[in-house]
Structures are given as C-alpha cells and as structure tokens.
Design a protein around this motif. Structure first.
Motif, PDB file in Angstrom:
ATOM      1  N   LYS A 186       0.852  -1.192   0.000  1.00 23.28           N
ATOM      2  CA  LYS A 186       0.000   0.000   0.000  1.00 23.28           C
ATOM      3  C   LYS A 186       0.892   1.248   0.000  1.00 23.28           C
ATOM      4  N   PRO A 187       0.370   2.377  -0.431  1.00 28.80           N
ATOM      5  CA  PRO A 187       1.181   3.603  -0.450  1.00 28.80           C
ATOM      6  C   PRO A 187       1.782   3.951   0.909  1.00 28.80           C
ATOM      7  N   ASP A 188       1.009   3.794   1.994  1.00 26.61           N
ATOM      8  CA  ASP A 188       1.551   4.140   3.303  1.00 26.61           C
ATOM      9  C   ASP A 188       2.619   3.142   3.744  1.00 26.61           C
ATOM     10  N   GLU A 189       2.506   1.892   3.287  1.00 28.74           N
ATOM     11  CA  GLU A 189       3.541   0.907   3.601  1.00 28.74           C
ATOM     12  C   GLU A 189       4.841   1.264   2.887  1.00 28.74           C
ATOM     13  N   TYR A 190       4.717   1.683   1.646  1.00 28.76           N
ATOM     14  CA  TYR A 190       5.907   2.099   0.882  1.00 28.76           C
ATOM     15  C   TYR A 190       6.566   3.298   1.545  1.00 28.76           C
ATOM     16  N   GLU A 191       5.765   4.253   2.002  1.00 24.19           N
ATOM     17  CA  GLU A 191       6.323   5.424   2.680  1.00 24.19           C
ATOM     18  C   GLU A 191       7.015   5.016   3.974  1.00 24.19           C
ATOM     19  N   ARG A 192       6.462   4.033   4.663  1.00 22.61           N
ATOM     20  CA  ARG A 192       7.073   3.553   5.903  1.00 22.61           C
ATOM     21  C   ARG A 192       8.442   2.919   5.621  1.00 22.61           C
ATOM     22  N   ILE A 193       8.558   2.188   4.536  1.00 26.12           N
ATOM     23  CA  ILE A 193       9.845   1.590   4.164  1.00 26.12           C
ATOM     24  C   ILE A 193      10.883   2.682   3.919  1.00 26.12           C
ATOM     25  N   LYS A 194      10.486   3.713   3.202  1.00 28.23           N
ATOM     26  CA  LYS A 194      11.415   4.818   2.945  1.00 28.23           C
ATOM     27  C   LYS A 194      11.818   5.505   4.250  1.00 28.23           C
ATOM     28  N   GLU A 195      10.882   5.606   5.167  1.00 23.62           N
ATOM     29  CA  GLU A 195      11.180   6.212   6.466  1.00 23.62           C
ATOM     30  C   GLU A 195      12.188   5.356   7.243  1.00 23.62           C
ATOM     31  N   ILE A 196      12.012   4.039   7.209  1.00 20.98           N
ATOM     32  CA  ILE A 196      12.932   3.125   7.905  1.00 20.98           C
ATOM     33  C   ILE A 196      14.337   3.233   7.334  1.00 20.98           C
ATOM     34  N   LEU A 197      14.433   3.280   5.998  1.00 17.64           N
ATOM     35  CA  LEU A 197      15.736   3.274   5.341  1.00 17.64           C
ATOM     36  C   LEU A 197      16.378   4.657   5.266  1.00 17.64           C
ATOM     37  N   GLY A 198      15.577   5.688   5.385  1.00 14.83           N
ATOM     38  CA  GLY A 198      16.092   7.041   5.201  1.00 14.83           C
ATOM     39  C   GLY A 198      16.335   7.363   3.745  1.00 14.83           C
TER      40      GLY A 198
END
Length: 757
Positions: free
Chosen positions: A24-36
């Motif tokens: 989902k879009p929010d899951e993808y954003e969460r991945i980017k947040e985790i990785l920086g």
C-alpha cells in the motif's frame, strides 16, 4: 543499470512498482522512512514479500497475541518451543519430544491443484525438519466447492494427487484429515497440511544466525523462477471470478529432492555441526536471511551471485523472491564447513556457502560485488505493519441466528430409513476412500490408527510403545452461525477424537481460514474465533503451539465459511492400549455416552435435506468434554480393559456413528433409542449435540464400566447389542428402521467415485 544502495540514495524520486508487489502507499512510505531513502529494487522485493499478509500476519497478529496468554504447561509434558518458531515442540517424556504444525496452501492449490497441494506438503515437512525432528506423518484437512460442481472435478483430483504423490514419495504416512464440501469454497479450496515429527530433547534446533564469522550455507535444490511471490503475495489477495490466472506464482515440487534433503539434514544434525537452520518457505531467500539474522546476533553478509540457479536469466530481485522448493539455509562454524559440505555431497545435495554472520546488526546482500540490500533485518522480518482492522458484528447475524432449524419439517418414523440412506450418501458424510486410498497410510511401519478412524496415531518409541494421536476438525457452518462457539466446537471435536483412541490431549495447532480482512464482517468472525479458541484452550488446559492464518479466501466478493481448523495432539503411553473406532465382534453392549439435546441448527440434516443454515450451533460443554476424555482414556487402558471400541458423535449424529461403526468390520447392531432425546427417534438419530461418544463393552464388563462412568460424571444410555447383518433401530420395542449393511455400504461408498467419474 543495477539498482544498488548508492543508486537508491542518489535518485530518491524514481518511481517504483510497489503497488504491483502488493504494498500500500503508506507501507511504501514507511519503508522509505525506515531506510532514510527509497529502497533499492531488491529491498523493495524483500519488504513486499515479508510484509505481505501471508508472511507478516499484519491483519491478524493483534488477535493472535492472546494465544500467548495461555499457560505453556500441559497436562503431561511442557512446551520446549512454541509460537514464533517453525513449529511447536512438546515434551512427551523419556527424553522424547514431538513437533507438529498445520499450515495452509489454499490459493496456490486453486491456481494449480497438483503442485499447490504437493508443495504445501513439502513446506510443512521442512518446517518440522527445521526443528531438528524426523518427520513421521502428515495429515490433510481439505475443503472444496459443491461435489457436483465442474470446478470441483478439476480441483479435487489434482489436490488429492498432489498430497498423495508428494507424501508417498517422501515415505510419510498420511494418517488423517478431513474432506468437506460446501459451495462457499468454490474458487477457494482450502488445502491445509499438517506434519508431525519426532526428536530427542538434545536434537532441538532453532532458527537463528549467531556467532560472528560463522558461515551461511544454502543447500538443496537450485533456485528457479517458479513461485516468485507465490505463497506470500498470491495468498495475500482475493481471486476474481475469472478463474485461475496466476500459474507462474505456484511453486513446483520435487519430492525425491526433498527426501534427500531430509536425510542429509538429519545426518547434519547428528554430526552436531548445525548452529542454526531455517527452511525456505514463503518469501524464499528474503525470509530465510532476514529471519535467521533477526533471531540471532542481527548481522549477516550474503553474496547473492553465489546462489545456484536453474535459470541464469533471473534478476537479483527474482532470486530474492523465488519460492522454489526443497531448499534450506544453515549457519555453520568455519571449522565445520568442510564436514558440512562432505555430508551434503554424500547425499548428492548441492551446497554453497553464500554468506557470513556479522556483528553489524545489518543484513547486507551483494550482487557481483555491488551492494543491493542494506537493511536492519528486524525491520524486514518483524516490523511489518500492524493493522487493527475495523470489525463489527454483522447486521445479518441476528437474523441468521433467529432462523433456527428446529422449525423445519421433520420426517415421520416411516421415513427414517430413507433419511438415513440419504444422509450417508451426502458428500460430507459419504465414504472418503476415493481420496484416502490414494495415500500410503502405513509406510515406515509405525502407523497405529489412520483413516477412517476418529484420529491418527503413530508409535514414536518402539521400545516402550509411546505414541501420539492427532485429529483435525472444524465445522464451518457452526462457525458462521457463531464464530466464537464454532471455534470452540472445532477444538472440542478434535479433542474428543484424540480421546476416543485412548490418548490424552496435550496441545493445539491451528489453521485459521477466513475471507478478506478488509471486510468488517469477516474480521469480526476472525476476532470472535480467536477469542473463543483462546478461552476454550484455557479451560481444557491445552496451549496453542503455533499455526497459520489464511485470509483473503474470497472470490468475487463472496467469502468462504469461516473455517478455523484446529489440530489437537495427544499422548498415549502405550499404543497397544489404543481403542478402535468400530466394533468387530457380536454380542457387545453398545452404550451412548453424553446427553442428546434438540440441536439441529447447522446440522448435516438441515444442510442436506433443507439446504438450510440458520439458528445457533450446538452447545459447548467443555467440562463434559474433559470428563468424557478422562473416561475414554481410563476405559481404554489394558489394565482396565473395558472399552472395546469408541466413536465420537459429531456430523450426522448418532445415525452416522452407528453406520460407520457397523460398516468398518461389517458387524451389525440393534439399538433402542427410547431413552435418547426424550424418546424422539428422529432427534435421537440426527441431533448433533456435543460431548458424546458411542462405545462398546463386553457384557461381563458392563457393571465395571458403568461404575467408571459414574465416577467421571458421564451419563450413559444402554442402547443395545452388536451382531447380525443389519442396522436395526427400535424405540420402546416399536420398529423404527432396519437397514441391511450391504445396502448401507453400497449407498455410502458410491457418492464420490460417481462424481469423480
């Protein structure tokens, strides 16, 4: 150009196909947040499969956590490993332990029935192997659409062939399960697979990668393009009504390779050179590397280009997602690496060192010298999203429960014989030999009970005769009427089936099959089933050791019946003291244990005769189930020696139990039902009240058994005596029905072969 970590950091705005991978879009954003930063394409592949519904339990774990509140001590042993491991492990005494687990392979088995079912068996066997155990038996609870539906004739033969073909080639007896038909499973067959294994306490192995400098070795089959996103993504979405269209996502199994892998792995264990181990299931290398690293010291470096391939054109993302079968990953100390390779070579099992355990706390994966993955493995394996999906009691639930079967037209006494014949010929009650005869039930020589007995039983200690019994059960109609009660009824029936063989129930594994979690009605069913199962386990004193959740079992918006399949494992001190499920001689007293009430809602009678589903399911009486189980265990022991057969009463009621117990050895019976259900022959025969069993005892042991039953507080009704060539039912001396065993057998055995022809 290869999408490396450095590239990902330099072009943060690159569009990525996260939605196509199920994120989902929010899951993808969460991945980017985790990785920086944005993920590399390989990291995106890993997160997508590991954060899928099938792998991360993101919609179900808020409800599953309550199973951890159940005390882990059991009646006759203790938990050595439980929820969170590949499978639960139970101490059964004398240094022995058993491990068992049930999982689903539903969606792949609809897309490609043979391979879907076969690889379901292969996957659950490797889970058991990864605990350090020798797999010793399998079981297969199956659900299909209506028997006469065209797609059932496509799916059922393929599934049965896959289960039998893979298990038979492995040399594992198939000792039980279920075959159930209902139109709600059209397009969503349920293929649940159970495996049980045996190990000594000191042989227990866990999935963790510890010890900086230890080697990470991948061994078994080569990696191919089959199964990319198979169990992980395929099982995390609903099917459309257009039919099977996802064949490339189904794994392809090779049971002969798996057999070599089993024997090779067991020798590796025996050599004492395995520091950690993980099988390759859903999510493939993504799962094995991230879970091993996350459960250990937290660091691992892998050179992905060292992975042996069947297809040299595979991209690194595809290699990470591939769910090719018959693969394992082991962590080995450097000094043991050569010996590890030597044992693998002996078994003709390819093995390659692809990585090293590190102390960095990072999972780093390189491809031809360039870094394509650099993540904290815990974020992949354990930090997936957690959804508290909205749920509420459906608006239609009250109306469904108000429409009880008690108001349906009932047959006259003169019609009861025809009704008995109609019932035994119905798909869910008919003989399942067409299915079970395709399975080897006796290979390895330790099978004690198998189909059509109430439970399967395996001898695990050939010196003292210790054994374990297993049963799987669930009535989806009951669960739809009341999911809380339905889950408890599934547990109660499996518990009772284990007890009828003379075993003491110890522990539970479950496979919770439901529709879409995005449907509040379905989530309410799921939440209620979990709550019911937890409370029943607390009362019965049996912990949940692990299991599986299968969601999105819906086709074109129509969910399956909620189907919380429960597997119960029990211990028997000496398999020579087991109880048969059917009488084998004339002149024995036939006794009904338990109380029969007017409980017809959700019954096979209502389903078969009236196509009706409504009302409240039978009452759950867990105290009565415990008393019944205690009586059956005591009465089956050779030193007590009073019970000669025991058969549980469930679907189809007393009628079905009498038919099955008579036909097993073609020994008839004469019973009087005037003291059952107030003397109403119809209710006596077809009500489905719980906590009941049909037992036989020798005439000389009748008084002793009645005293034993009184001690346990179990009601007993003396029905009659075995013998003859007919099944005869009377009420107060008045004839109710007489059915010849040959006629019953012909009717009972004809249904499924005719449909499959």
């Amino acid at each position: 150009m290869l999408d490396t970590v450095s590239v990902a950091a330099s072009d943060p705005d690159r569009e990525q196909p996260f939605a196509d991978l199920g994120l989902k879009p929010d899951e993808y954003e969460r991945i980017k947040e985790i990785l920086g930063r944005r993920p590399t394409s390989s990291e995106l592949a890993m997160y997508s499969v590991m954060w899928s519904e099938h792998c991360s339990y993101k919609s179900s774990k808020v409800h599953l956590k309550q199973f951890g509140e159940i005390p882990q001590e059991t009646k006759a042993g203790r938990m050595l490993a439980g929820i969170g491991e590949n499978a639960g492990v139970i101490d059964v005494g004398n240094g022995w332990a058993v491990t068992f687990k049930i999982e689903s392979h539903n969606h792949p088995s609809y897309v490609e029935p043979y391979q879907g079912a076969a690889t379901g068996v292969g996957g659950i066997v490797r889970d058991i192997l990864a605990m350090g155990a020798r797999p010793v038996a399998v079981m297969d609870p199956l659900r299909f659409g209506a028997l006469d539906a065209a797609d059932t004739r496509r799916v059922l033969p393929g599934v049965v062939s896959g289960v039998g073909g893979y298990g038979n080639c492995l040399g594992l007896p198939n000792i039980g399960g279920e075959v159930v038909f209902d139109s709600s499973y059209a397009g969503n067959p349920l293929v649940n697979a159970l495996c049980v294994g045996v190990l000594k306490h000191e042989d227990l192995h866990l999935a963790k990668a510890s010890g900086e400098g230890n080697k990470v070795i991948m061994y078994g089959a080569r990696t191919g393009g089959d199964g990319i996103g198979g169990a992980s993504i395929l099982a995390s979405d609903t099917f459309e009504s257009t039919g099977p269209t996802k064949r490339p996502a189904v794994q392809v199994g090779d049971p002969f390779m798996e057999k070599l892998l089993i024997e090779c792995t067991l020798e590796l264990f025996q050599a004492g050179i395995v520091a950690g181990i993980q099988d390759f299931g859903a999510a493939g290398i993504s799962c094995a590397t991230s879970e091993l690293a996350a459960a250990g010291d937290g660091g691992m470096h892998v050179e992905l280009s060292g992975v042996p391939l069947r297809d040299s054109t595979l991209a690194p993302e595809e290699i990470l997602m591939s769910e090719s079968q018959e693969r394992m990953m082991a962590v080995v100390e450097p000094a043991d690496e050569a010996r590890f390779m030597e044992i693998c070579a002996k078994w003709d099992v390819e093995a390659v060192t692809i990585g090293t355990v590190t102390g960095t706390g990072r999972l780093v994966i390189d491809w031809n010298g360039e870094t394509i993955v650099d993540v904290d493995p815990r974020t992949v394996a354990h930090d997936g999203p957690t959804y508290e999906r909205p749920y509420a009691r459906p608006e239609w639930q009250d109306g469904l429960q108000a429409d009880g079967a008690e108001a349906l037209p009932r047959p006259s006494v003169a019609e009861l014989k025809d009704l008995m014949l109609q019932m035994v010929a119905s798909p869910n009650l008919a003989d399942k030999s067409w299915v079970t005869d395709q399975y080897d039930r006796y290979v390895r020589g330790n099978t004690v009970l198998s189909q059509p007995s109430d439970s399967g039983m395996i001898r695990i200690d050939e010196e003292n005769g210790t054994g374990v019994a297993l049963a799987t059960d669930c009535n989806g109609r009951y669960a739809k009427l009341d999911p809380f009660t339905g889950a408890q009824l599934a547990l109660a029936e499996a518990y009772r089936n284990v007890a009828t063989g003379g075993a003491t129930p110890l522990a539970v594994s479950d496979c919770l099959n439901f529709g879409s979690p995005e449907d509040p009605d379905v989530m309410w069913q799921f939440a209620e089933a979990c709550r019911g199962l937890k409370e029943a386990c607390l009362t019965l004193g049996v912990p949940v050791t692990g299991g599986n959740v299968s969601l999105y079992n819906s086709t074109a918006g129509t969910p399956i019946l909620p189907t919380p399949v429960v597997a119960v494992l029990g211990l028997i001190e000496d398999v020579a003291k087991r109880t048969a499920s059917a009488w084998s001689a004339a002149g024995q007293r036939v006794l009904l244990l338990g109380t029969t009430r007017e409980e017809l809602s959700g019954s096979e009678w209502a389903h078969v005769v009236h196509g009706h589903l409504g009302g409240l399911p039978p009452k759950v009486d867990l105290a009565a189930e415990m008393s019944l189980a205690s009586l059956l265990a005591e009465g089956s022991a050779l030193d007590a020696g009073v019970i000669t057969s025991a058969h549980d009463l469930s679907d189809g009621g007393l009628s079905q139990a009498l038919v099955e117990a008579s036909l097993r050895n073609m020994v008839g019976v004469s019973v009087d039902v005037s003291e059952v259900a107030g003397g109403d022959p119809f209710l006596a025969l077809f009500a489905e009240s719980t906590a009941r069993a049909l037992v036989t005892v020798e005439e000389s042991d009748l008084s002793a058994f009645l005293a034993m039953a009184a001690k346990h507080g179990v009601p007993v009704t003396d029905l009659g005596v075995t013998g003859g060539d007919d099944l005869v039912v009377t009420a107060g001396g008045e004839p109710v029905l007489t059915a010849g065993l040959l006629e019953l057998r012909a009717t009972w055995t004809a249904t499924i072969p005719a449909a499959m022809a």
